[in-house]
Design a protein around this motif. Structure first.
Motif, short mmCIF file in Angstrom:
data_model
loop_
_atom_site.label_atom_id
_atom_site.label_comp_id
_atom_site.label_asym_id
_atom_site.label_seq_id
_atom_site.Cartn_x
_atom_site.Cartn_y
_atom_site.Cartn_z
N GLY A 12 1.04 -1.29 -0.12
CA GLY A 12 -0.22 -0.24 0.34
C GLY A 12 1.48 1.08 0.13
O GLY A 12 1.46 1.51 0.83
N LEU A 13 0.93 1.68 -1.34
CA LEU A 13 1.56 3.01 -1.50
C LEU A 13 1.58 3.57 -2.02
O LEU A 13 1.15 5.02 -2.66
CB LEU A 13 3.11 2.56 -2.38
N GLY A 14 0.13 4.42 -0.37
CA GLY A 14 -0.33 5.55 -0.79
C GLY A 14 -0.19 6.82 -0.29
O GLY A 14 0.78 6.35 0.30
N PRO A 38 -1.44 -1.99 -5.97
CA PRO A 38 -1.62 -2.67 -7.62
C PRO A 38 -1.61 -1.08 -8.60
O PRO A 38 -1.69 -1.05 -9.98
CB PRO A 38 -2.30 -3.86 -7.42
N PRO A 99 -8.33 2.19 11.43
CA PRO A 99 -8.31 1.28 12.18
C PRO A 99 -7.67 -0.38 11.99
O PRO A 99 -7.25 -0.55 10.37
CB PRO A 99 -10.06 1.53 12.37
N ARG A 336 -10.96 5.49 4.70
CA ARG A 336 -10.81 4.65 5.38
C ARG A 336 -11.12 3.93 5.34
O ARG A 336 -9.58 3.12 4.95
CB ARG A 336 -10.84 5.00 7.00
N ASN A 339 -9.91 2.76 -1.09
CA ASN A 339 -9.03 3.60 -1.29
C ASN A 339 -9.48 5.23 -1.74
O ASN A 339 -10.86 5.41 -2.21
CB ASN A 339 -8.50 3.15 -2.79
N TYR A 349 -7.42 13.43 -5.53
CA TYR A 349 -6.35 12.19 -4.80
C TYR A 349 -5.12 12.87 -4.86
O TYR A 349 -3.84 12.41 -4.69
CB TYR A 349 -6.48 11.06 -4.94
N1 LIG Z 1 -2.56 6.89 12.13
C1 LIG Z 1 -3.52 8.37 11.68
O1 LIG Z 1 -3.20 9.22 11.75
C2 LIG Z 1 -3.31 8.41 9.79
C3 LIG Z 1 -3.64 9.24 9.30
C4 LIG Z 1 -4.46 8.84 7.66
C5 LIG Z 1 -4.33 7.38 7.20
N2 LIG Z 1 -4.24 6.08 8.32
C6 LIG Z 1 -5.13 5.44 8.06
O2 LIG Z 1 -4.17 5.01 7.18
C7 LIG Z 1 -4.67 3.90 6.13
C8 LIG Z 1 -4.62 3.87 4.63
O3 LIG Z 1 -4.75 4.81 4.40
P1 LIG Z 1 -4.13 6.24 2.70
O4 LIG Z 1 -4.03 7.70 3.38
O5 LIG Z 1 -2.78 5.86 2.76
O6 LIG Z 1 -5.26 5.95 1.74
P2 LIG Z 1 -4.57 6.20 0.07
O7 LIG Z 1 -5.87 5.61 -0.39
O8 LIG Z 1 -3.83 7.14 0.13
O9 LIG Z 1 -3.48 4.69 0.12
C9 LIG Z 1 -4.28 3.50 -0.23
C10 LIG Z 1 -3.07 2.32 -0.90
O10 LIG Z 1 -3.01 1.02 -1.08
C11 LIG Z 1 -3.67 0.54 -1.65
N3 LIG Z 1 -3.94 -0.84 -1.53
C12 LIG Z 1 -5.20 -1.11 -1.43
N4 LIG Z 1 -5.53 -2.58 -1.35
C13 LIG Z 1 -4.30 -2.80 -1.34
C14 LIG Z 1 -3.63 -4.25 -2.00
N5 LIG Z 1 -4.83 -5.05 -1.74
N6 LIG Z 1 -2.59 -4.51 -1.53
C15 LIG Z 1 -1.54 -3.34 -1.99
N7 LIG Z 1 -2.42 -1.95 -2.22
C16 LIG Z 1 -3.47 -2.15 -1.99
C17 LIG Z 1 -3.90 1.36 -3.25
O11 LIG Z 1 -3.76 0.93 -4.10
C18 LIG Z 1 -3.45 2.74 -2.29
O12 LIG Z 1 -2.25 3.44 -2.80
C19 LIG Z 1 -6.30 4.24 6.78
O13 LIG Z 1 -7.17 3.12 6.71
C20 LIG Z 1 -6.26 4.74 7.28
O14 LIG Z 1 -7.24 4.72 8.38
C21 LIG Z 1 -4.10 6.57 9.34
#
Ligand SMILES: NC(=O)c1ccc[n+]([C@@H]2O[C@H](COP(=O)([O-])OP(=O)(O)OC[C@H]3O[C@@H](n4cnc5c(N)ncnc54)[C@H](O)[C@@H]3O)[C@@H](O)[C@H]2O)c1
Length: 366
Positions: A12-14, A38, A99, A336, A339, A349
């Motif tokens: 997950g490189l988001g 992906p 979560p 959350r 994606n 995004y």
């Molecule tokens: N701790 C904190 O303060 C905090 C802050 C922001 C977000 N978060 C949590 O972080 C998580 C991710 O948030 P984000 O902002 O990076 O989301 P995002 O949508 O920017 O990134 C998610 C990434 O995961 C990838 N992904 C989805 N399913 C996948 C799989 N099966 N295999 C590989 N990659 C996959 C997506 O393609 C995407 O690149 C959420 O659960 C969010 O609640 C926590």
């Protein structure tokens, strides 16, 4: 002591993946070796910033790389399956986001699949990872503050699971991570909904500690740990310890947090959430101890939130723990759960992830 460098595989490189990667990059004991996602655009952006081996499928990464720490930084819906796949692939530790899951069943399974294999599971770039809170916990354990009597948690959030799990995790830390005996609680919006929302309540811990979760918007945000000989007050990222035995003699302990750098705000590298979380998983592997913000903790936090809602559904009756019906779920907000690109659209995004990737090494958390 070991000086082994732990190899990290990011999944997950988001947006949030960049923050975690900066944390691993900044820790001398960890090295990111690969990343899987992906989404080709997100993968390309990440690999430009962190030049490691990229995979579109995390199964392939787990098969081809020697990974010590798997780091799934994913929306909540795919998280349980991916964490369990990592555990079955034989990594040594997993540090995912929060979560951790939507249902009690899912979080139980994640904890069981990791625990039964001796794999450390951590969840969340969380305030609970900050070493400052653990210094206070050690002070409490030493007896210097007397006994913890009650805890006031002040958090007004429209997502008790999504963002509120932060405060509930710190609350558990100062309740000695005791099991919960029973809770009563309420929902601000709709007790019949399974969606995340603002909730408050009362928690009776089995060790006798009372905890009150105040959910009204107010001038206070954070936690107050009231002991027989002192008080700890913290907004989570700035705090003070007062000692002295009684109300009139209580004095702020000047310099108590000086070792963490900045005294006006806990932003120094050693004291930040993100760095603290990465350091905690390294210490788990080095010392064979639970991560500071473990998967077990996050499962129990989810149970408290679900307990508050169940109480409201049953006419504000006390809910005994553990909750019997493990199929109960609390679904995080769409941004959350899924994606963010799918929820907010490509254009919005692109800006969000651009901001996340542009931060300097060691910069503030994302
Ligand atoms: N701790 C904190 O303060 C905090 C802050 C922001 C977000 N978060 C949590 O972080 C998580 C991710 O948030 P984000 O902002 O990076 O989301 P995002 O949508 O920017 O990134 C998610 C990434 O995961 C990838 N992904 C989805 N399913 C996948 C799989 N099966 N295999 C590989 N990659 C996959 C997506 O393609 C995407 O690149 C959420 O659960 C969010 O609640 C926590």
């Amino acid at each position: 002591m070991t000086d082994q460098i732990y190899k990290v595989g990011m999944i997950g490189l988001g947006r949030k993946g960049h923050g975690h990667a900066r944390g691993y990059e900044g820790n001398p004991r960890t090295e990111i070796v690969a990343g899987a996602d992906p989404d080709a655009d997100n993968r390309t952006l990440f690999l430009k910033r962190f030049p490691v081996t990229g995979y579109s499928d995390y199964h392939e990464m787990l098969q081809h790389e020697q990974i010590d720490i798997a780091a799934p930084i994913l929306p909540v819906s795919p998280n349980p399956e991916v964490v369990i796949d990592c555990a079955r692939a034989g990594v040594k530790a997993i540090y995912c986001e929060k979560p951790m899951a939507s249902s009690l069943q899912e979080s139980d399974q994640m904890v069981e699949e990791t625990r039964s294999r001796g794999i450390y599971l951590a969840s969340g770039d969380a305030y609970r990872n900050m070493p400052q809170h653990w210094k206070v916990r050690r002070l409490i354990d030493s007896g210097e503050m007397g006994e913890v009597q009650s805890i006031n948690l002040y958090q007004s959030t429209n997502e008790i699971s999504g963002g509120g799990c932060q405060g509930l995790s710190v609350m558990r830390l100062f309740a000695g991570d005791s099991d919960v005996d029973w809770v009563t609680g309420w929902c601000d919006t709709d007790p019949l909904s399974d969606d995340d929302q603002n909730m408050g309540g009362y928690v009776k811990f089995k060790n006798g500690i009372d905890a009150f979760v105040h959910n009204k918007p107010s001038a206070v945000r954070g936690i107050e740990v009231v002991c027989t000989e002192g008080i700890y007050r913290s907004s989570f990222d700035i705090g003070e310890v007062l000692l002295g035995g009684n109300q009139n003699a209580l004095k702020v302990q000047e310099g108590f947090f000086d070792e963490f750098g900045s005294t006006d705000h806990w932003t120094s590298p050693s004291g930040t959430r993100q760095r603290g979380g990465i350091q905690a998983i390294v210490e788990s592997l080095d010392q064979g101890i639970d991560p500071r913000c473990s998967g077990d903790n996050m499962g129990k936090v989810l149970e408290i939130a679900i307990g508050f809602r169940e109480s409201h559904r049953r006419g504000f009756a006390p809910v005994k723990f553990p909750i019997e019906d493990r199929s109960l779920a609390l679904y995080p907000k769409p941004g959350r759960l899924h994606n963010k690109k799918d929820v907010y659209g490509e254009e919005a995004y692109a800006e969000m992830i651009g901001q996340a990737s542009d931060k300097p090494i060691g910069g503030a958390e994302v």
